[in-house]
Structure formats: structure tokens, C-alpha cells
Design an enzyme around this catalytic site. Structure first.
Site, PDB file in Angstrom:
ATOM      1  N   ASN A  99     -31.897  17.124  52.917  1.00 26.77           N
ATOM      2  CA  ASN A  99     -30.945  16.205  53.520  1.00 26.77           C
ATOM      3  C   ASN A  99     -31.711  15.025  54.081  1.00 26.77           C
ATOM      4  OD1 ASN A  99     -28.630  17.660  53.005  1.00 26.77           O
ATOM      5  ND2 ASN A  99     -28.634  18.722  54.972  1.00 26.77           N
TER       6      ASN A  99
ATOM      7  N   ARG B 223     -27.084  21.584  48.701  1.00 20.41           N
ATOM      8  CA  ARG B 223     -28.506  21.887  48.487  1.00 20.41           C
ATOM      9  C   ARG B 223     -28.702  23.241  47.791  1.00 20.41           C
ATOM     10  NH1 ARG B 223     -31.122  21.309  54.169  1.00 20.41           N
ATOM     11  NH2 ARG B 223     -29.091  22.185  54.708  1.00 20.41           N
TER      12      ARG B 223
END
Length: 741
Positions: A37, A19
Site C-alpha cells: 500500500n 494485496r
């Protein structure tokens, strides 16, 4: 004109800094939107012009973090949005494809610099980590991977750590195990805690003591690898008389001092998985008790900051091995052995992970044990399963595999399923994996052998079952790992596996696909006097071949075996408690005993290992051998080879040269069997599997000979060729059969 794309990235993309990587990539590309996520994958909503979006998607694969693995990128168009920037947003749960748990990663170079920088606030802090390294699989309670779903939720971040965690420019941006001396886990040793614990433990090890250390995936025993007394004491505690011990070294320079390492070996050692690498040992620096004369040493680099500190303070190689006894599971909560102290800490371990072990095979490497750093191992099934399934493996080197659709994940090595303790650990690991991955199996795949505890576990589940023959599973695992379509020729050489005719197999050539197989060739039968006793005592196996083996060669058997006795001969002749086996592993045992190399297997595979050791460095032509048609199969007569081996020894040939000739014989036989099979079937793809192919000399020779003969030859690389790979083969077969049902 701007568009908004929803991009789903699947693979190992959680817990590896993915990320933050997406965040940086988006800012460079001028993309607005969010990343989060979702279940076990990552979802990106990206807004920008089409050229910028295309470049952004391309960059997701090109510049990914080293430990990430991108299996699939799905792109769809969603209603246009106009976000003000690009943000990491809260995770969400999501179903769909089987998610992948990130493995634990060895300390990265950036964290290592901080660890030894006196000016850094994490100087000598044993739990330093970032998005590129640290605990993952061992601390995860559930997915998606966020701090509140790990054991790090027990530690509240201090202001400084929280600032790093929320700063997109920081390499600890969303590093879930982030910690520092002020807010993170603390060490303890013999009543001392914090900064005083490590020096106290170092002092005990330096003085020849044995210390239990709480590692990433369980407790380990640690001692000075150069001290004979310390190594002897550790062996006594662990009840491990002769099996070689792994050695952890400070750096690659020291690794090259104790082992013969290629450039490929050095890359494997320094990879984020940091496995134990089996390599030829150099004489000198290590205590003789580390390897007891065997040729290889298991060498590896520090896997955690704590190990780095131990090695830096002690400045000597250390034996580092699991703190269990025999085949029992690695302890994760307490150590029952009477060590000289326990260097522990207060971060909970959820997943039991022993160190991974790999071995070089020249141009390629094969995994011996998949554990910390390599497991859970994500793989694709060649034929998707129509129903979620669990494969429970065999008896020894137990692993399990979960599969759903086209995805499968192989769990870590647990141990040998021979007692209630290991079975309980196995069941706990299966239950945890099912919960974390969100998979509820509807099918159970298992071995044919009814006595295996894994088979009994499958029966007790009450769910529909698919039984998979042991050697079919072996070769299917190799084919599935390499994405082969089938049919293929499968060479399965191991100790014992129950065949579909009720005898024990282990030297087999199969024509197989993922649904079924046909036996084309085998090693000759021999009785195993006393059953399991013949596995422990290779001399018994040698007597079984020479007195009662399936052969056209009959000569007087030697009187030189310690195992020989009138009662054993009567047992063989009358076939009393003498199960029959066509096993390559048992033939290697017999050869080792006849050459005086090993009369008792003190650990699994010792006789074969000592035979390989004797053969190393020698070149020799094959011994005598016979390959004949019997009952529609090609049968290799191992007795003829053993008689020639004895004749060579009687003629004064060096044992090492005879051992090398034996290896060359098995390699030559294997290739000829494959040539006969290719002529019969038209199939020229060969998969090698089974524990016997852990033998470097044999594996390399067979692969080279097959390729020289025009075959496409494959061997297990990420999936172990020993019984730890059985569960993945079972899953591949069960998936194929379920899709045909």
C-alpha cells in the site's frame, strides 16, 4: 529475458483484499516481486518475462475482488531486480492522486458460514470479518490502510489470528480488522459483557422493548417491526411521527414477503454495500406504524454479524433506524434517548455513517442517501481542478466533496445543517476527510444562498470562494457523474433554491455546461404565504397559487382549504411575507393539499409522497396546462393545471386518477419544454435532477417520454438527485471555472 515493471493500481484497492489477490495472482503467473500500500493506492514491483508480465497486468482487472474498483493501472520499467519470491511488504505514504477510502462492507458468505458453524472458533462471534467484508471507512484514522492506522490497533491479535493474518493462503491474509472471541471487541448490555450481552438484548426486543445498538457507523434504534406498541414507542423516542421506518429482514425470502422486488432489486439488496432499498410494500406482516399507509417500505438485509445474530435469534423483521432525533447527526459515542438498553461494544467508531438508501427506477436505480457501504463515493471530474478544492453543499441532506486534479470523493450524508450540533458534525467529518485523504483545499465552493450554514462556513474559511447556483449544481452533478462533455439541457425540479434573480427557483430548464448556464424555461411563480410556513403547510401553498399565482387563468378560489383565511388572502394580495417561488416541489404540495391528501408536511416531501401514493396504479391523460413565452422564457402555468384538478374533483373523478393525471401533466410539460429548448439550441442531451425526481412515477415517465422523443436522458444514479448531490455538482463547476481562470 526477465524485466521488472512498477505497476501502480489506483481506485478502491485498499481494505478490499487487493494485496492478497495480487499475491495469489503473482504466484499463479510465476511473477516475483512485492506489493505494498502506498498512500491510497497499491504499488507492485513485478519481475518476469514480458508475456508473463502482460498476462499478470491483464489479470489485475479481470479477477479483482468484488468490492475492489480499478480506475487506473500505470506501468513503468524500473531497474531489474531478482527477488526470491513474491511478498507483501510494509506500506508507505505517498502523495499524488486523491486516494480512495474503502467503504464498509456487509458480511460475506464465507464469514456468515463461520458465524453459524458450531465447530468454528468464531461461532456466533459478532465481529467476524475477512478481506471481503467488515468495517473500513468507519475505523480508518489514516492511509495507507493498515491495522495500526485503524481503531483495531486497540486490540492485539492472538496467536491464531496472527497466523491467519500472515498466511498468504488464508482469506484473512492482511485483513486489517481481523478478530476473534479471544482477542477482539466484546459486546455489553445493561451491565453484562461478552456472551451474555446478546441474549439479554434479544430478550428485551422480543418482549416489545426498544434497544439502541452500536452499528458500524453509529448507534441505531431496534425494535420488533411486527409490534404496533414497539413501533409506537420507537417513534416517540425518535420524535418521528409519520415518516416511514426502515425494516431489516433475515434473508431475501423474507424481503419478498414484505416488499415487491424485482431480480435487479434482489441483486442490490445482496450486494456488499447492502443498502436500504425503497420498494412497494406488501400488506400484512408489518405493523401499520412502520409506514402509516405510504406505499413503499425501506427493506434491507443484515449489514454486520451482530445484525445477523439478532435476526436469527428473533426470527422476525426488525425496525432498524438511526438513534438520532429529527435532522440531528447520527450518534457515534453515546445515546441520549431513554431506550430499554444499549447493546454496545468496545470498538471505537471514527466515521459517522448512516445506512445508504436506494430506489429502483425500472431499468436503473437512484441513490437517495449515500452512507454506509456506498460512501465515501469516488468519482471523476469531467474537467480537472487546477487547485485542490472543497465543496460544502447546501443546507438539507448535507454532504461535502473533496477534489484534487481529476479525482473527487463525496463524503457521507451528515444531516440537515439547521443547528450547531449538525454543523459541528459536518465540520468534524470534513476535517477528518481532509486528514485521511491528505488534501488541503485552496478553494471553497458553496451555494448562492447567504443564509445557509454551509455558505457561512465557506465565508469563515477565509479561502478563495466560488459560488454556484443551486440548480446549476444539481444538473452539473448528473452530467459529471455520467461523464458528459456539455453543453446539456438540465431539468432541475426541487423544493427551493436561490436563483440569480433573487427569487426562489425549483422548476427550471437550463442550458448548461460546467462553467455556466442560461435559463430557458421555468414553472410559473407563486407566492409562499408565511415563507417557510408554506413549506410546512401545503394548503397555504395551494392558496398562494390560486389567489396570487402568475397566470392568465383567473377563477374564484375554493373555500375548501383548512389553510384558507381572510388574513392569509390579504397577506397574499398585499405580498406581505410572501417570497416568490417557481418551484415544482411547491406545485406538487399544492396539488396534494387540493386533493385532500396532505395539509401538513410532518416530514420533508410528505405531501408529494402521498400524492405519488394516490397516483400509483392509475393511468390517466394529462390535465389542462399552458406553456407560454414570457420575458424570453417558456413558462409553464401551474395554476391552469390546479384549476382543472379542482374541476375533475368536483366532477367526482377518483382522487387516484386525478393524482395520476397531475403526474402525467408534469411529464408532458417537461418533454415539451425540452423539445422547444432543443429546437432553439440544437442540444438533445438532458440531465434530470432535484428532489422531485425521487418520485418514481414522475422520473420513469419523464425518462421514457424523453427517450421516445429522441433525447439522450440521464438521471443521478450513484450521486443522489436530492440536495445530497449538490456538493459534487459544485465541485464539478468550481473545477471547470478554476481551470479557466
Amino acid at each position: 529475458m526477465d524485466a521488472t515493471w512498477r505497476i501502480e493500481v489506483r481506485g478502491i484497492v485498499q481494505g478490499v483484499g487487493f494485496r492478497p489477490f495480487v499475491h495469489r495472482l503473482a504466484h499463479r503467473a510465476g511473477i516475483r516481486g512485492t506489493v505494498r500500500n502506498a498512500g491510497g493506492h497499491v504499488v507492485i514491483d513485478a519481475t518476469g518475462t514480458r508475456p508473463r508480465l502482460e498476462e499478470f497486468v491483464s489479470g489485475l482487472r479481470r479477477g479483482r475482488p468484488e468490492a475492489a474498483k480499478v480506475d487506473e493501472v500505470r506501468v513503468s520499467t524500473v531497474p531489474a531486480d531478482d527477488p526470491a519470491g513474491f511478498f507483501i511488504v510494509d506500506s508507505c505514504t505517498a502523495g499524488g492522486t486523491l486516494p480512495q477510502i474503502p467503504p464498509d462492507l456487509a458480511t460475506c458468505a464465507g464469514c456468515l458460514r463461520e458465524l453459524f458453524d458450531p465447530a468454528d472458533r468464531r461461532y456466533r462471534y459478532p465481529f467476524v470479518n475477512c478481506t471481503a467484508c467488515g468495517p473500513r471507512a468507519t475505523i480508518i484514522e489514516a492511509l495507507p490502510y493498515d491495522r495500526e492506522r485503524t481503531t483495531m490497533r486497540d486490540f492485539s491479535m492472538c496467536r491464531a489470528c496472527a497466523a491467519e493474518y500472515h498466511d498468504p493462503a488464508d482469506r484473512r491474509f492482511h485483513a486489517e480488522p481481523i478478530a476473534c472471541p479471544r482477542c477482539g471487541p466484546r459486546l455489553s448490555f445493561l451491565g453484562t459483557t461478552g456472551d451474555a450481552a446478546l441474549p439479554a438484548a434479544v430478550s428485551v426486543i422480543a418482549e416489545g422493548g426498544v434497544v439502541a445498538v452500536k452499528g458500524l457507523g453509529g448507534f441505531q434504534l431496534v425494535c420488533d417491526a411486527t409490534s404496533e406498541d414497539a413501533v409506537t414507542r420507537l417513534r416517540s423516542l425518535k420524535a418521528r411521527e409519520l415518516k416511514p421506518l426502515a425494516v431489516m429482514v433475515r434473508d431475501l425470502t423474507t424481503a419478498c414477503v414484505i416488499a415487491e422486488l424485482s431480480d435487479d432489486d434482489l441483486r442490490v439488496l445482496s450486494s456488499p454495500s447492502a443498502p436500504i432499498l425503497l420498494a412497494p410494500r406488501h400488506r400484512g406482516i408489518l405493523a401499520t406504524g412502520v409506514g402509516h399507509g405510504l406505499p413503499d417500505v425501506g427493506v434491507f438485509l443484515p449489514t454486520t454479524p451482530l445484525h445477523h445474530l439478532l435476526l436469527d435469534d428473533l426470527r422476525r423483521p426488525l425496525v432498524v433506524t438511526s438513534a438520532n432525533v429529527g435532522g440531528s447527526p447520527m450518534p457515534i459515542e453515546a445515546v441520549v434517548l431513554e431506550t430499554d438498553g444499549v447493546l454496545g461494544h468496545d470498538r471505537r467508531i471514527l466515521g459517522r455513517y448512516d445506512d445508504s438508501v436506494v430506489r429502483s427506477l425500472g431499468r436503473r436505480a437512484t441513490t437517495i442517501r449515500s452512507g454506509r457501504g456506498l460512501a465515501p463515493l469516488p468519482l471523476e471530474l469531467p474537467i480537472p481542478t487546477s487547485r485542490p478544492l472543497l465543496a460544502v453543499g447546501a443546507q438539507l441532506k448535507s454532504t461535502f466533496t473533496l477534489a484534487d486534479g481529476e479525482r473527487a470523493v463525496v463524503g457521507p450524508h451528515i444531516g440537515d445543517l439547521e443547528d450547531a450540533e449538525t454543523l459541528e458534525a459536518f465540520q468534524d467529518a470534513v476535517d477528518r476527510a481532509q486528514a485521511v485523504h491528505g488534501v488541503r483545499p485552496e478553494l471553497i465552493a458553496h451555494d448562492l444562498h447567504p443564509g445557509y450554514l454551509s455558505t457561512q462556513l465557506a465565508h469563515a474559511s477565509g479561502k478563495p470562494r466560488i459560488a454556484v447556483q443551486h440548480h446549476h449544481a444539481h444538473v452539473a452533478a448528473v452530467a459529471a457523474e455520467h461523464g458528459l462533455p456539455g453543453p446539456f439541457l438540465g431539468v432541475a425540479y426541487d423544493g427551493l433554491g436561490l436563483g440569480d434573480d433573487g427569487t426562489f427557483w425549483g422548476g427550471e430548464l437550463l442550458l448548461a455546461d460546467y462553467v455556466g448556464y442560461r435559463r430557458l424555461a421555468r414553472f410559473s411563480h407563486a407566492p409562499m404565504p408565511g415563507g417557510a410556513a408554506a413549506v410546512r403547510r401545503p394548503g397555504r401553498m395551494a392558496l398562494g397559487y390560486l389567489v396570487g399565482g402568475e397566470t392568465a387563468v383567473r377563477k374564484p378560489s375554493p373555500q375548501r382549504l383548512a389553510a384558507d383565511s381572510p388574513s392569509l388572502r390579504r397577506m397574499i394580495e398585499q405580498r406581505v411575507n410572501c417570497p416568490v417561488a417557481s418551484s415544482a416541489g411547491r406545485l406538487f404540495d399544492a396539488a396534494s393539499a387540493l386533493l385532500g391528501l396532505c395539509e401538513v408536511n410532518s416530514f420533508e416531501g410528505e405531501a408529494a409522497l402521498r400524492l405519488e401514493n394516490a397516483a400509483t396504479g392509475h393511468n390517466a391523460e394529462p390535465l389542462a396546462w399552458r406553456l407560454e413565452r414570457r420575458d424570453g422564457l417558456w413558462v409553464y402555468d401551474g395554476v391552469a393545471t390546479l384549476h382543472d384538478l379542482l374541476a375533475a374533483r368536483d366532477d367526482g373523478e377518483p382522487v387516484g386518477r386525478i393524482a395520476a393525471a397531475f403526474h402525467a401533466t408534469v411529464a408532458a410539460v417537461t418533454v415539451l419544454m425540452c423539445e422547444h429548448a432543443a429546437t432553439e439550441t440544437g442540444v438533445s442531451t438532458v440531465c434530470l435532477s432535484g428532489g422531485v425526481f425521487q418520485n418514481r412515477l414522475l422520473a420513469v415517465d419523464v425518462l421514457d417520454r424523453l427517450e421516445a422523443a429522441g433525447f439522450d436522458a440521464y438521471i443521478g444514479e450513484r450521486v443522489p438527485v436530492n440536495d445530497a448531490g449538490i456538493s459534487f455538482g459544485q465541485a464539478a463547476v468550481a473545477a471547470a471555472r478554476s481551470s479557466c481562470a
